[in-house]
Design an enzyme around this catalytic site. Structure first.
Site, short mmCIF file in Angstrom:
data_model
loop_
_atom_site.label_atom_id
_atom_site.label_comp_id
_atom_site.label_asym_id
_atom_site.label_seq_id
_atom_site.Cartn_x
_atom_site.Cartn_y
_atom_site.Cartn_z
N LYS A 100 12.39 17.25 32.95
CA LYS A 100 13.17 18.48 32.96
C LYS A 100 12.59 19.75 33.98
O LYS A 100 12.93 20.35 34.63
CB LYS A 100 13.38 18.94 31.65
N GLU A 157 16.19 7.83 21.40
CA GLU A 157 15.53 9.08 21.70
C GLU A 157 14.38 9.00 20.35
O GLU A 157 13.43 10.05 20.66
CB GLU A 157 16.30 10.48 21.48
N HIS A 174 33.81 -10.79 27.09
CA HIS A 174 33.99 -11.22 28.57
C HIS A 174 33.36 -10.51 29.62
O HIS A 174 33.45 -10.58 30.74
CB HIS A 174 35.57 -11.13 28.84
O1 PA5 Z 1 18.80 14.93 20.27
C1 PA5 Z 1 18.59 15.67 21.33
O2 PA5 Z 1 17.65 16.38 20.61
C2 PA5 Z 1 18.78 15.79 22.73
O3 PA5 Z 1 19.54 14.81 23.13
C3 PA5 Z 1 19.66 17.12 22.80
O4 PA5 Z 1 20.80 17.06 22.01
C4 PA5 Z 1 20.09 17.49 24.43
O5 PA5 Z 1 18.99 17.28 25.04
C5 PA5 Z 1 20.59 18.90 24.36
O6 PA5 Z 1 19.87 19.63 23.87
P1 PA5 Z 1 20.38 21.14 23.40
O7 PA5 Z 1 21.28 20.88 22.34
O8 PA5 Z 1 19.15 21.86 23.44
O9 PA5 Z 1 21.12 21.54 24.78
#
Ligand code: PA5
Length: 415
Positions: A404, A269, A290
């Site tokens: 989203k 990310e 494996h």
């Molecule tokens: O690292 C990140 O920013 C994302 O992976 C969020 O943790 C994930 O989308 C969940 O978001 P939130 O904590 O707002 O529910």
């Protein structure tokens, strides 16, 4: 050095072509660390653990604790909990469950198999708007309602102290509220309440863990140490020019399996932007020898490897294999599983290395809180530093926003 990082098939010094970028990014990151400009560093230094201790004491009164949340809101805590658990049995007390997905059959199965009267539920979402987390909440709430069990004093909310769907739920239901730090993104939240509350609840030493993180930051204030830890990633990133664009992270221990899932999210990310990035893949030794190893050895030469191991275990359990004189029995007789695991890892490293594939090998003295804290902090800094090298923002994830929005549209029109 807090942990060792040995490299194979990789230049030991920063490549000339990278030198300018490396130095610029190093100065930048060291400056930001010094000024405590990153939210997770500021939080680490001003941490007062009393809130977390009190909260965890509340949770410890229950038999089961369900953690609702996804991505950065679950992976860090889950990683720390698995260091204390056994993969075959839910051995922690209280038993903890991370409800990360929205698969109704598995959540339903869980809710049927725990005593809800004796269960707490912690809902974590930084934004308070993640649709999966909100849906998990309503699904679990429904089950509590059906069984006429009050959620008051059983449900706890961790979210930012601002208007959001989850905050509205917390206020309407008058549930206990714990603020999610505003300036710490989900994937950087393992040293915050988000990662610390699940782990503290089952007895993980969170102070030692945070001290491990701090010690690492202290260690890299020295520029030679900084170069020791971060020259490899700079040279690995540079190999992208030669088509190396996958990073395989392969710990050799069950309890570290979740660490590679955590790392995968942190790296993917943070770095995958503007057509840039290196794809993280997780693997577990020896199991994936494996499964994926054939491809790694003889497939495209587009990967580099990170092996994570513990300095040799002194196991006392030796195998007694004296059935016959067959070769396998002889090889194993009076050897421990740890010796076999080590031999297999060394053999894998050697065979990959013989193929001239770049490798790094990280060796921790132990998987205790201190070393894991240092290692996770290393991965934070390495990820941010790599983003600086590639000139992308380590802290946002703009591309997932479109999906989203579309999900909400599909839900609305039942598409
Ligand atoms: O690292 C990140 O920013 C994302 O992976 C969020 O943790 C994930 O989308 C969940 O978001 P939130 O904590 O707002 O529910």
């Amino acid at each position: 050095m807090i942990f060792l990082q040995e490299t194979f098939n990789l230049e030991k010094k920063v490549k000339k072509t990278q030198k300018q970028k490396y130095t610029k990014s190093k100065i930048k990151i060291l400056e930001l660390i010094k000024k405590k400009s990153f939210g997770f560093i500021q939080d680490l230094h001003q941490k007062d653990f009393s809130d977390i201790y009190q909260f965890s004491e509340k949770l410890q009164k229950f038999e089961n604790v369900l953690f609702l949340g996804t991505g950065g809101s679950s992976l860090g805590g889950k990683t720390l909990v698995s260091l204390m658990d056994n993969i075959f049995i839910n051995a922690t007390r209280p038993r903890v469950f991370f409800v990360e997905n929205i698969d109704s059959s598995s959540i339903h199965g869980l809710l049927q198999n725990v005593d809800l009267k004796n269960s707490a539920c912690v809902v974590t979402s930084k934004s308070g708007e993640t649709i999966e987390t909100i849906a998990q909440f309503f699904f679990v709430l429904n089950e509590f309602k059906k069984k006429k069990i009050s959620i008051k004093k059983r449900f706890f909310i961790i979210t930012e102290d601002k208007q959001s769907t989850l905050k509205e739920i917390q206020e309407s239901e008058n549930l206990d509220f714990y603020p999610h730090p505003i300036d710490i993104g989900g994937r950087y939240s393992v040293f915050s309440i988000v990662g610390l509350i699940p782990s503290k609840t089952i007895g993980f030493d969170i102070k030692r863990f945070c001290n491990g993180g701090k010690s690492f930051l202290k260690e890299i204030e020295n520029e030679n140490n900084f170069d020791y830890y971060f020259t490899p990633i700079s040279n690995l990133i540079d190999l992208k020019k030669k088509g190396v664009n996958m990073s395989i992270v392969m710990p050799y221990h069950d309890s570290l399996n979740n660490l590679s899932f955590w790392y995968r999210q942190l790296w993917a990310e943070s770095i995958g932007k503007k057509g840039k990035g290196i794809t993280p893949v997780n693997a577990l030794g020896t199991v994936d020898q494996h499964s994926q190893l054939q491809l790694y050895l003889d497939g495209p030469k587009d990967k580099f490897f990170t092996f994570i191991e513990k300095a040799r275990d002194k196991s006392v359990t030796k195998l007694d294999c004296h059935y016959s004189k067959s070769k396998t029995f002889q090889d194993l007789h009076q050897k421990s599983l740890e010796e076999l695991l080590n031999a297999e890892m060394n053999a894998t490293i050697k065979t990959i290395s013989n193929k001239k594939i770049p490798i790094r090998r990280i060796t921790l003295e132990s998987y205790n809180e201190k070393y894991i804290g240092s290692l996770m902090m290393f991965f934070f800094i390495e990820t941010i530093f790599s983003c600086f090298l590639l000139e992308v923002n380590p802290f946002d994830q703009p591309a997932v926003e479109e999906g989203k929005k579309l999900t909400k549209r599909f839900l609305k029109y039942n598409e």
